[in-house]
Design an enzyme around this catalytic site. Structure first.
Site, PDB file in Angstrom:
ATOM      1  N   HIS A   1     110.449  42.859  49.250  1.00 58.20           N
ATOM      2  CA  HIS A   1     110.949  41.577  50.067  1.00 58.20           C
ATOM      3  C   HIS A   1     111.738  41.788  51.073  1.00 58.20           C
ATOM      4  O   HIS A   1     112.630  42.493  50.994  1.00 58.20           O
ATOM      5  CB  HIS A   1     111.643  40.680  48.755  1.00 58.20           C
TER       6      HIS A   1
ATOM      7  N   GLU B   1     111.906  35.905  48.375  1.00 55.07           N
ATOM      8  CA  GLU B   1     111.969  36.361  46.892  1.00 55.07           C
ATOM      9  C   GLU B   1     113.391  36.083  46.396  1.00 55.07           C
ATOM     10  O   GLU B   1     113.347  35.734  45.157  1.00 55.07           O
ATOM     11  CB  GLU B   1     112.007  38.070  46.932  1.00 55.07           C
TER      12      GLU B   1
END
Length: 369
Positions: A71, A221
């Site tokens: 992420h 995320e």
């Protein structure tokens, strides 16, 4: 590629959850020479594909594919109110992605506003009243968000023209080189894993591998595992591996839940991981004669693996990480060698994926070993 310089390039641009456009553009420029295809989807995930050389799956146009997700979003703040105090403008903010509030006071920040259609990055500081001006019940305690303000040093009328409620605020913290291959700075969670994924793509650049490799810099995320969920659903990988950070040890954080810096990549054994992938990563480390660490977690969640594992009819998933101190602060700290080793380990694992890998994973679940 110099790892420190790579991390400088990756950590210093802004990219809090939901506002990843700037960092996605930086990563795209780095990955472009290393892959065959690259695009950004409509949610903001950066998706890069390096094609394999193996046979295509029976009855399908696609080869088996492995999805590697790191992420790219970072923790930050969001403007919640604009305050007029005797003609001067100040901002109240809310948490975006899990900032440790104890670390906010005295930080330098950038407010990402707009002047019409033009982005305006306004420098500011986070200040608060002196302790003696606070109610007695709140003295000598960490500040809460209602006690803190972002001060960009502007008149209220000018500030409301450039900044709106909902604008992002990021931390101004250049990457700092420490001793013994250590670095510290913001956004190492999880841009150091983006760097490790970049090292992996460099390892594979001039090598032949059977499977297609799908590298994804996922968005959001820190708030909801959004990018991992949608990309795993769309791309239907045969295997997925999440690259992330885990808690590094140090004074006051030295029990079995923490891992050592400079002791190699961390392979996670948890409800989110498939034991066959964990063993495959360990076997790859043995071929490289590389030291690795094992992390044992008895609860799911916390990384992109949680979302990828349950996409569609399920994806065998692994987690490989970098030990990091001071997580979710502006002085996160890692060892550069751990980043490099993680990338090389992933490359070695991918080079040995073949037509028997998937059947081996299924058989391994029934093994007595």
């Amino acid at each position: 590629m110099n790892t420190f310089e790579l991390l400088q390039t990756l950590t210093e641009p802004p990219g809090p959850s939901g506002f990843e456009r700037d960092i996605a553009a930086v990563i795209e420029k780095i990955w472009q020479p290393l892959v065959d295809e690259i695009r950004t989807d409509r949610l903001g995930n950066l998706i890069a594909i390096k094609k394999g050389s193996g046979r295509r799956r029976s009855g399908e146009d696609l080869r088996p594919r492995i999805l590697l997700a790191a992420h790219m979003d970072e923790i930050g703040l969001m403007v919640s109110r604009i305050i007029d105090f005797h003609g001067q403008g100040f901002l109240r903010v809310v948490n975006l992605g899990g900032v440790d509030i104890r670390h906010l006071y005295g930080q330098r920040v950038v407010v990402h506003g707009r002047d019409g259609d033009v982005s305006r990055n306004l420098k500011g500081i986070i200040g608060a009243p002196p302790d003696s001006y606070l109610p007695v019940s709140r003295r000598d305690k960490p500040f809460d968000l209602e006690s803190l303000v972002v001060d960009p040093g502007m008149a209220y009328d000018e500030l409301i023209r450039l900044v709106s409620v909902g604008d992002a605020v990021t931390f101004h913290q250049p990457l700092l080189a420490l001793e013994n291959n250590r670095v510290a700075g913001k956004a190492l969670d999880n841009r150091c894993s983006v760097a490790a994924l970049t090292v992996c793509l460099e390892v594979l650049k001039d090598r032949t591998h059977a499977w297609d490799v799908v590298a994804i810099a996922t968005c959001q995320e820190e708030t909801r595992l959004l990018g991992a969920a949608t990309t795993a659903f769309e791309l239907r990988p045969d295997i997925a591996i999440a690259l992330d950070v885990t808690f590094g040890n140090g004074p006051g954080a030295s029990d079995e839940r923490t891992l050592k810096l400079d002791e190699g990549p961390v392979i996670s054994f948890s409800p989110d991981t498939h034991p066959g992938i964990c063993q495959g990563l360990k076997a790859a480390a043995e071929r490289l004669e590389m030291s690795v660490q094992s992390e044992f977690v008895n609860t799911p969640g916390g990384t992109d693996a949680y979302a990828m594992q349950v996409a569609r009819d399920g994806v065998p998933t692994g987690i490989i990480g970098v030990a990091l101190r001071y997580m979710h602060t502006m002085v996160e700290s890692i060892n550069l060698k751990d980043v490099e080793r993680t990338g090389r380990l992933l490359g070695e694992y991918i080079l040995h994926l073949d037509g028997q890998t998937l059947s081996g994973l299924a058989e391994g679940l029934m093994s007595e070993k």
